[in-house]
Scaffold this active site. Structure first.
Site, short mmCIF file in Angstrom:
data_model
loop_
_atom_site.label_atom_id
_atom_site.label_comp_id
_atom_site.label_asym_id
_atom_site.label_seq_id
_atom_site.Cartn_x
_atom_site.Cartn_y
_atom_site.Cartn_z
N ASN A 233 0.85 -1.19 0.00
CA ASN A 233 0.00 0.00 0.00
C ASN A 233 0.89 1.24 0.00
O ASN A 233 1.89 1.29 0.72
CB ASN A 233 -0.84 -0.04 1.30
CG ASN A 233 -1.90 1.02 1.39
OD1 ASN A 233 -2.73 1.15 0.50
ND2 ASN A 233 -1.90 1.78 2.49
N HIS A 269 -4.50 9.90 -1.65
CA HIS A 269 -4.55 11.20 -0.95
C HIS A 269 -4.29 12.28 -2.00
O HIS A 269 -3.14 12.57 -2.34
CB HIS A 269 -3.47 11.27 0.14
CG HIS A 269 -3.73 10.35 1.28
ND1 HIS A 269 -4.79 10.55 2.16
CD2 HIS A 269 -3.11 9.23 1.70
CE1 HIS A 269 -4.79 9.59 3.07
NE2 HIS A 269 -3.78 8.77 2.81
N ASP A 300 -8.82 10.84 0.00
CA ASP A 300 -9.35 12.15 0.40
C ASP A 300 -8.79 13.19 -0.56
O ASP A 300 -7.83 12.93 -1.28
CB ASP A 300 -9.09 12.51 1.88
CG ASP A 300 -7.65 12.38 2.32
OD1 ASP A 300 -6.75 12.37 1.46
OD2 ASP A 300 -7.42 12.31 3.54
#
Ligand code: 9MR
Length: 389
Positions: A233, A269, A300
């Site tokens: 990740n 992000h 986000d």
């Protein structure tokens, strides 16, 4: 081409909703966590809010079901414990949860040999009650490693051989503890450096266990729970760039060596001051072709405050670009946001002057970004062969 048209239709539909859509925001009532049936009961939940609702205006988890897609959020355990509206929204909107912090090494084992399972177990129980999958985050990360570990390595009291035993024990203990309860693990988080020529980050693991520490970690995790999906990740790998290509090469090599790597997590992000990762579909496709699951794990979209119409529109486009990339990728199984309300977002604390990065505002009211996600999920058709979550 057909798929692309579907995706574009999603964007257009979002534009319409974004400009003329009525505000149907309803503050969730303060109440105990919802039961599974209620959280999943999209239609009845929507109708309960009265007339004028379209089939678009359903919880994200309900809209995502026809795609076989999990929709997740990071969970802030302090908020979950103290805020009933947070609990209710988390249960209603999401089919997956990730611990924002409480499964990290420093949180699980703050003192050597003494595990603090409480908060993580609480999250797993919340997920069980609400029919949610748990994405495990994270077994090995250079950040939020316990001080006893990093200090011990730094002062030489923990040598390389001992570090290897400690890491193996940590992975084995944690994965076994959650066996059958955690669907997938971010086994190694943020292993590569940034820039034009990424290399394995110079962490205590890389330094003392050698470059094969990633393969070892994957094997140890697999032995502890053979059914858990094992991921790498990282951030800034959403588009095709040197860092995502470094992961692609590593993943290819690990698959060839039959190391148990099953998934690639793209954090997502985003920041409006940087280019949109428009080639995310092509990027995910190459990992998909290696036979890996893919997932957006921490989405986000931040920007400099104050909010204005243009930034809001940019945010809609950014969220939707990643969601559409996932929908276009057959094995993209999950789209997870890193917090769903600005009330608890990590962004303002880390980036001066930035914020508003999540789909719901500080009062849990839906923003254009939330409506955009609903629209894309509602408009895009079919499961694209996705086998489910
Ligand atoms: O959101 C997390 C924040 O509460 C922690 O203080 C921070 C510590 O580094 O980690 C944040 O989560 C990170 C995640 O674990 C890995 N990817 C980047 C996330 C945002 O920093």
């Amino acid at each position: 081409m057909r798929k692309l048209r579907i995706a574009l239709a999603g964007v257009l539909a979002v534009g319409v909703i974004y400009t003329v859509g009525p505000s149907t925001a309803t503050a969730a009532p303060a109440q105990a966590p919802l039961a599974v049936a209620q959280a999943k009961g999209g239609n009845s939940a929507a109708h309960a809010h009265g007339p004028g609702r379209t089939s678009t205006d359903l919880p994200l988890r309900v809209l995502a079901r026809k795609h076989g897609l999990g929709v997740g959020t990071a969970i802030d355990m302090a908020a979950l414990e103290s805020d009933a509206v947070y609990r209710e929204r988390a249960a209603r909107e999401f089919s997956a949860v990730t611990a924002e912090n409480v499964m990290k090494w420093a949180e699980l084992e703050p003192t050597r040999g003494q595990y603090n399972w409480g908060p993580a177990d609480e999250l797993v129980e919340f997920a069980r009650r609400n029919g949610q999958k748990v994405h495990g985050h994270t077994l090995l990360w250079h950040s939020q490693a316990p001080a006893w570990l990093t200090d011990g390595v730094a002062d030489g009291s923990i040598d390389s051989a001992e570090l290897r035993t400690i890491v193996r024990n940590h992975i084995t203990t944690v994965v076994k503890h959650f066996r059958g309860k955690v669907r997938a693990w971010d086994v190694v988080n943020e292993a590569f450096t940034d820039g034009d020529a990424p290399v394995l980050r110079d962490t205590i693991f890389r330094q003392h266990l050698g470059p094969n520490y990633i393969a070892d970690a994957l094997r140890w995790a697999h032995a502890a729970d053979p059914r858990a999906k094992l991921y790498l990740n990282d951030y800034a790998i959403d588009n095709i760039n040197p860092k995502s290509t470094a992961y692609y090469e590593l993943a290819k090599q690990l698959r060839k060596q039959r190391v148990p790597l099953h998934g690639m997590g793209f954090q997502g992000h985003l920041d409006l001051q940087y280019p949109l990762p428009i080639d995310a579909p092509q990027n995910l496709a190459r990992f998909d072709k290696l036979g890996l699951e893919t997932a957006f794990t921490e989405v986000d979209v931040r920007f400099f405050l104050p909010v204005d119409t243009y930034k809001e529109a940019g945010q809609v486009g950014s969220f939707n670009t990643l969601l559409q990339a996932c929908l276009l990728t057959p094995r993209c199984v999950m789209f997870t946001v890193w917090g769903f309300t600005d009330k608890y977002s990590w962004v303002p604390g880390f980036f001066d002057g930035q914020g508003s990065a999540t789909p719901l505002d500080e009062n849990f009211q839906p923003k254009a970004a939330y409506r955009g996600l609903q629209q894309v999920l509602a408009v895009a058709s079919g499961s694209n062969g996705r086998r489910g979550f």
